[in-house]
Scaffold this motif. Structure first.
Motif, mmCIF file in Angstrom:
data_model
loop_
_atom_site.group_PDB
_atom_site.id
_atom_site.type_symbol
_atom_site.label_atom_id
_atom_site.label_comp_id
_atom_site.label_asym_id
_atom_site.label_seq_id
_atom_site.Cartn_x
_atom_site.Cartn_y
_atom_site.Cartn_z
ATOM 1 N N THR A 54 3.677 -8.352 1.421
ATOM 2 C CA THR A 54 2.665 -9.263 1.961
ATOM 3 C C THR A 54 2.138 -8.765 3.293
ATOM 4 N N ALA A 55 3.050 -8.315 4.160
ATOM 5 C CA ALA A 55 2.626 -7.800 5.458
ATOM 6 C C ALA A 55 1.691 -6.607 5.296
ATOM 7 N N ALA A 56 1.974 -5.753 4.318
ATOM 8 C CA ALA A 56 1.136 -4.572 4.086
ATOM 9 C C ALA A 56 -0.203 -4.956 3.463
ATOM 10 N N ALA A 57 -0.173 -5.858 2.491
ATOM 11 C CA ALA A 57 -1.401 -6.217 1.764
ATOM 12 C C ALA A 57 -2.408 -6.939 2.645
ATOM 13 N N ASP A 58 -1.952 -7.586 3.714
ATOM 14 C CA ASP A 58 -2.843 -8.350 4.582
ATOM 15 C C ASP A 58 -3.480 -7.512 5.687
ATOM 16 N N THR A 59 -3.285 -6.207 5.666
ATOM 17 C CA THR A 59 -3.814 -5.361 6.726
ATOM 18 C C THR A 59 -5.074 -4.628 6.282
ATOM 19 N N VAL A 60 -5.872 -4.245 7.258
ATOM 20 C CA VAL A 60 -7.096 -3.501 6.979
ATOM 21 C C VAL A 60 -6.774 -2.156 6.350
ATOM 22 N N PHE A 61 -5.750 -1.509 6.857
ATOM 23 C CA PHE A 61 -5.419 -0.149 6.434
ATOM 24 C C PHE A 61 -5.083 -0.066 4.954
ATOM 25 N N LEU A 62 -4.409 -1.098 4.409
ATOM 26 C CA LEU A 62 -3.938 -1.052 3.021
ATOM 27 C C LEU A 62 -4.647 -2.058 2.118
ATOM 28 N N SER A 63 -5.697 -2.690 2.615
ATOM 29 C CA SER A 63 -6.359 -3.740 1.851
ATOM 30 C C SER A 63 -7.062 -3.223 0.599
ATOM 31 N N LYS A 64 -7.383 -1.939 0.566
ATOM 32 C CA LYS A 64 -8.118 -1.406 -0.586
ATOM 33 C C LYS A 64 -7.223 -1.208 -1.810
ATOM 34 N N PHE A 65 -5.910 -1.315 -1.607
ATOM 35 C CA PHE A 65 -4.984 -1.145 -2.724
ATOM 36 C C PHE A 65 -4.634 -2.501 -3.330
ATOM 37 N N SER A 66 -4.447 -2.523 -4.649
ATOM 38 C CA SER A 66 -4.028 -3.758 -5.314
ATOM 39 C C SER A 66 -2.552 -4.006 -5.034
ATOM 40 N N LYS A 67 -2.123 -5.230 -5.310
ATOM 41 C CA LYS A 67 -0.721 -5.572 -5.081
ATOM 42 C C LYS A 67 0.192 -4.743 -5.968
ATOM 43 N N ALA A 68 -0.240 -4.482 -7.193
ATOM 44 C CA ALA A 68 0.565 -3.671 -8.104
ATOM 45 C C ALA A 68 0.718 -2.250 -7.567
ATOM 46 N N GLN A 69 -0.356 -1.708 -6.996
ATOM 47 C CA GLN A 69 -0.293 -0.356 -6.444
ATOM 48 C C GLN A 69 0.625 -0.305 -5.222
ATOM 49 N N LEU A 70 0.477 -1.296 -4.333
ATOM 50 C CA LEU A 70 1.336 -1.325 -3.151
ATOM 51 C C LEU A 70 2.800 -1.500 -3.537
ATOM 52 N N ALA A 71 3.053 -2.416 -4.475
ATOM 53 C CA ALA A 71 4.433 -2.624 -4.916
ATOM 54 C C ALA A 71 4.982 -1.362 -5.570
ATOM 55 N N GLY A 72 4.135 -0.654 -6.316
ATOM 56 C CA GLY A 72 4.566 0.590 -6.943
ATOM 57 C C GLY A 72 4.918 1.655 -5.924
ATOM 58 N N GLY A 73 4.074 1.810 -4.908
ATOM 59 C CA GLY A 73 4.354 2.793 -3.861
ATOM 60 C C GLY A 73 5.632 2.474 -3.107
ATOM 61 N N MET A 74 5.797 1.195 -2.763
ATOM 62 C CA MET A 74 7.020 0.797 -2.053
ATOM 63 C C MET A 74 8.255 0.966 -2.929
ATOM 64 N N SER A 75 8.124 0.695 -4.217
ATOM 65 C CA SER A 75 9.267 0.822 -5.125
ATOM 66 C C SER A 75 9.695 2.282 -5.267
ATOM 67 N N ILE A 76 8.728 3.184 -5.305
ATOM 68 C CA ILE A 76 9.063 4.612 -5.397
ATOM 69 C C ILE A 76 9.809 5.065 -4.142
ATOM 70 N N ILE A 77 9.295 4.670 -2.977
ATOM 71 C CA ILE A 77 9.960 5.023 -1.716
ATOM 72 C C ILE A 77 11.349 4.391 -1.653
ATOM 73 N N GLY A 78 11.431 3.114 -2.049
ATOM 74 C CA GLY A 78 12.716 2.419 -2.030
ATOM 75 C C GLY A 78 13.727 3.070 -2.964
ATOM 76 N N PHE A 79 13.274 3.478 -4.146
ATOM 77 C CA PHE A 79 14.172 4.144 -5.088
ATOM 78 C C PHE A 79 14.720 5.444 -4.505
ATOM 79 N N LEU A 80 13.865 6.226 -3.878
ATOM 80 C CA LEU A 80 14.319 7.491 -3.288
ATOM 81 C C LEU A 80 15.327 7.254 -2.160
#
Length: 683
Positions: free
Chosen positions: A379-405
């Motif tokens: 939520t904190a990421a999705a509400d920012t200007v920098f990451l607003s162009k990404f969908s929630k699914a994309q942001l969650a996917g990126g965070m999940s990949i980083i979290g998995f690693l």
């Protein structure tokens, strides 16, 4: 053109009348919970997890049985619930996550939100592996080698099997350093992260529906397990150990119990992670935040309390069949569950199915806490200007990949050691974030107005009187060998009243400068309470009732107490040793276990200090202000449009305000276009 069309459309629309809460205007593009029930299930599901099932009973076993309820309940009512009210209220009021909320208090305070979501992300990296171990155990229960369905299996055998075969610790040496990656746990960790992503990718409505199942079924199963456990032979002995024996000496002989109780409350109800702020932001602004907070905290503690009965009843039965006293069973931490419940249920008719149902129940408890932890960061990421162009699914996917690693470190054969060490050091981050959040609410909000009104000398000397006295008292309490208690209180009150004298000097000067404006009563109120009462009034005008006691605790009690508890935990000694817990936790090797712990604490501190010293570092995290709100003089976002007109309770202004907002947007777009051209020319 779009802005002009919007302006024309607004000018032709008929004025709307008052609307019900169901028809309340929504912040454009912001998701909402489908119902209050969905919010409750999601919030309670995020709060209730592994910590309720084994961490809380383990702490009771470790800290004097029923005696642990004293610091636990004090922490719940005087710190936990007020902090939960703060987070949900701010989430609803500002309609955003932690970064935006605390950045709204002061632009240098965005680092508080960044630290809190970093804390949640650190926790979910190892929490996901806990889920992976449970999934591994579930599928292993269908094999021929698992011990839980065998006759006469002991709790020690079950716990050792879980550690050796499920976690993979059988290859560790005496130094406990990792020697290999456990392939199954890597695979199941990937499955856990995929499921976390799937629960978040569909948005808040989908997440709310999922929690009906992931939270609803564990509640039913908990009562099934409880009823079964308390009817077993010997269960009464375990329950007596849980609530019938109160070893009050731990409250003085082991002072870390107080800090541990607070961190357990923080971890258990989900505060300091950005979760509840995020969940609150998907409510309508005028929801009753105090009621929501009390329901969530009460349900969470009730789940912990009932889980304790089920665990200790199982311990009593295990002691009965082993013909030993309950206190002779050496189960702690993760063994408290996997060394007791599977053995107890494995003795019942169809025992294997009971054990599998237990693992499935633990999986459900873990998965909703897992995606709740990630939601704070998301939520904190999705509400920012920098990451607003990404969908929630994309942001969650990126965070999940980083979290998995990042979670792969816990998939080694030393994963439990890494997890245990990191989990201990996360306590410091939670206490730090809790202090910063309450300090922001009680002291930073409105500080610029206070300085303009009273002068910097009065404001800062009063702040120094409160926190300088605590710092000096802690130095005496935890640094002196003799007369530490009395000397600490003497230092506390001595420095406090000295600071108040300095504050009174500055206040008197201000009264002499403005004799018609101030009396001693009004100026003392202004320096002591006005800013936090202004915050209370601003929030309660939208979210409903907020007790004055809450404001008092935010300013005069909670930040000071958390600061003491932070120092208390940092200097606490290992049982039976003169070594401090910090840096020597459980006697683990410095490299890599203690070093990893240092890094997570220093990383969280760095994120806050970076925003404090160099706020430009977080400019990319500025909120998307769809309704054009402006920074008020108090250092917080006022309920105003760009021209200073007040917004309504649902975040909307009238037609005139929206027309003015359109003009401001147009000006901003022209300015941004000129800026972009200038940047291109410079490049």
């Amino acid at each position: 053109k779009q802005q002009q069309q919007k302006k024309q459309a607004m000018s032709t629309e008929e004025p709307s009348t008052a609307v019900s809460s169901e028809e309340e205007p929504k912040k454009e593009g912001r998701e909402r919970w489908t119902s209050k029930t969905a919010f409750y299930f999601a919030a309670i599901g995020a709060a209730v997890g592994f910590g309720n099932v084994w961490r809380f009973p383990a702490l009771c076993a470790d800290y004097g049985g029923g005696a642990f309820f004293i610091p636990y309940l004090m922490a719940l009512f005087f710190i936990g619930i007020p902090l939960l009210i703060l987070e949900i209220s701010l989430g609803q009021y500002y309609q955003t996550g932690d970064v935006g909320v605390f950045g709204s208090f002061h632009y240098r305070y965005r680092g508080v939100g960044v630290s809190s979501v970093a804390c949640s992300f650190i926790v979910v990296t190892y929490y996901s592996v806990l889920i992976a171990w449970v999934i591994n155990a579930f599928f292993d229960s269908f094999g021929s080698e698992d011990p839980w369905a065998k006759e006469d299996v002991t709790g020690e055998e079950a716990a050792d099997y879980f550690k050796s075969n499920i976690i993979g610790m059988d290859t560790l040496g005496d130094d406990l350093r990792p020697t290999r990656m456990v392939g199954k746990n890597v695979g199941f960790s990937f499955v856990a992260w995929f499921l976390i992503w799937a629960c978040l990718a569909g948005g808040t409505k989908w997440t709310g529906r999922i929690t009906y199942f992931t939270m609803g079924l564990p509640i039913v199963l908990l009562f099934v397990f409880l009823i079964r456990a308390v009817t077993l032979e010997g269960a009464g002995d375990g329950i007596e150990q849980y609530i019938g024996i109160w070893d009050m000496s731990v409250l003085t002989d082991r002072p870390d119990v107080w800090s541990t109780a607070v961190s357990q409350i923080f971890f258990s109800i989900g505060v300091t992670f950005g979760i509840m702020t995020a969940f609150g932001s998907y409510n309508q602004r005028n929801e009753p935040a105090v009621l929501h907070s009390c329901v969530i905290a009460g349900a969470n503690s009730m789940f912990s309390f009932i889980s304790g009965f089920a665990v200790f009843a199982s311990l009593g039965h295990l002691a009965f069949i082993s013909e030993v006293e309950v206190t002779e069973l050496k189960f702690r931490g993760i063994s408290l569950v996997f060394g007791t419940w599977p053995v107890v249920f494995g003795t019942l008719p169809g025992g294997e199915h009971w054990v599998r149902l237990l693992f499935f129940d633990l999986f459900l408890l873990g998965i909703d806490s897992g995606f709740g932890l990630l939601e704070g960061s998301l939520t904190a990421a999705a509400d920012t200007v920098f990451l607003s162009k990404f969908s929630k699914a994309q942001l969650a996917g990126g965070m999940s990949i980083i979290g998995f690693l990042l979670s792969l470190i816990y998939c080694t054969d030393a994963g439990l050691i890494f997890l245990d060490a990191t989990d201990f050091y996360v306590n410091f981050i939670m206490l730090l974030v809790g202090f910063l959040e309450t300090f922001a609410a009680g002291w930073i909000f409105g500080i610029e107005d206070s300085i303009n009104e009273l002068g910097a000398g009065a404001v800062y000397s009063y702040m120094a009187a409160n926190f300088g006295s605590v710092a000096i008292a802690c130095a005496v309490w935890f640094g002196a060998n003799n007369f530490a208690t009395g000397g600490g209180f003497l230092a506390l009150f001595g420095f406090y009243f000295l600071g108040l004298g300095v504050t009174a000097f500055f206040l008197k000067k201000r009264m002499e400068e403005e004799p018609d404006k101030w009396t001693w009563k009004t100026i003392i109120y202004a320096v002591s309470f006005k800013n936090v009462m202004d915050l209370r009034e601003q929030l309660s005008s939208v979210i409903g009732f907020l007790p004055m006691t809450w404001a008092f605790l935010m300013k005069q009690v909670i930040p000071q107490i958390i600061l003491i508890l932070f120092v208390n935990l940092a200097q606490s000694k290992r049982p039976g040793s003169d070594e401090s817990l910090f840096g020597h936790y459980e006697g683990y090797e410095q490299w890599p276990f203690q070093i990893v712990g240092y890094l997570v604490v220093f990383f969280a501190c760095f994120l806050f200090l970076l925003g404090l010293a160099w706020p430009a570092a977080y400019e990319g995290l500025v909120l998307i202000d769809e309704k054009i709100v402006v920074m008020g003089q108090a250092g917080g976002v006022g309920d105003t449009t760009a021209d200073g007109k007040k917004l309504d309770d649902n975040g909307g202004g009238g037609e005139e305000e929206e027309e003015e907002a359109v003009k401001d947007i147009s000006v901003m777009e022209e300015t941004n276009e000129d800026t972009n051209k200038a940047e291109e020319a410079l490049a």
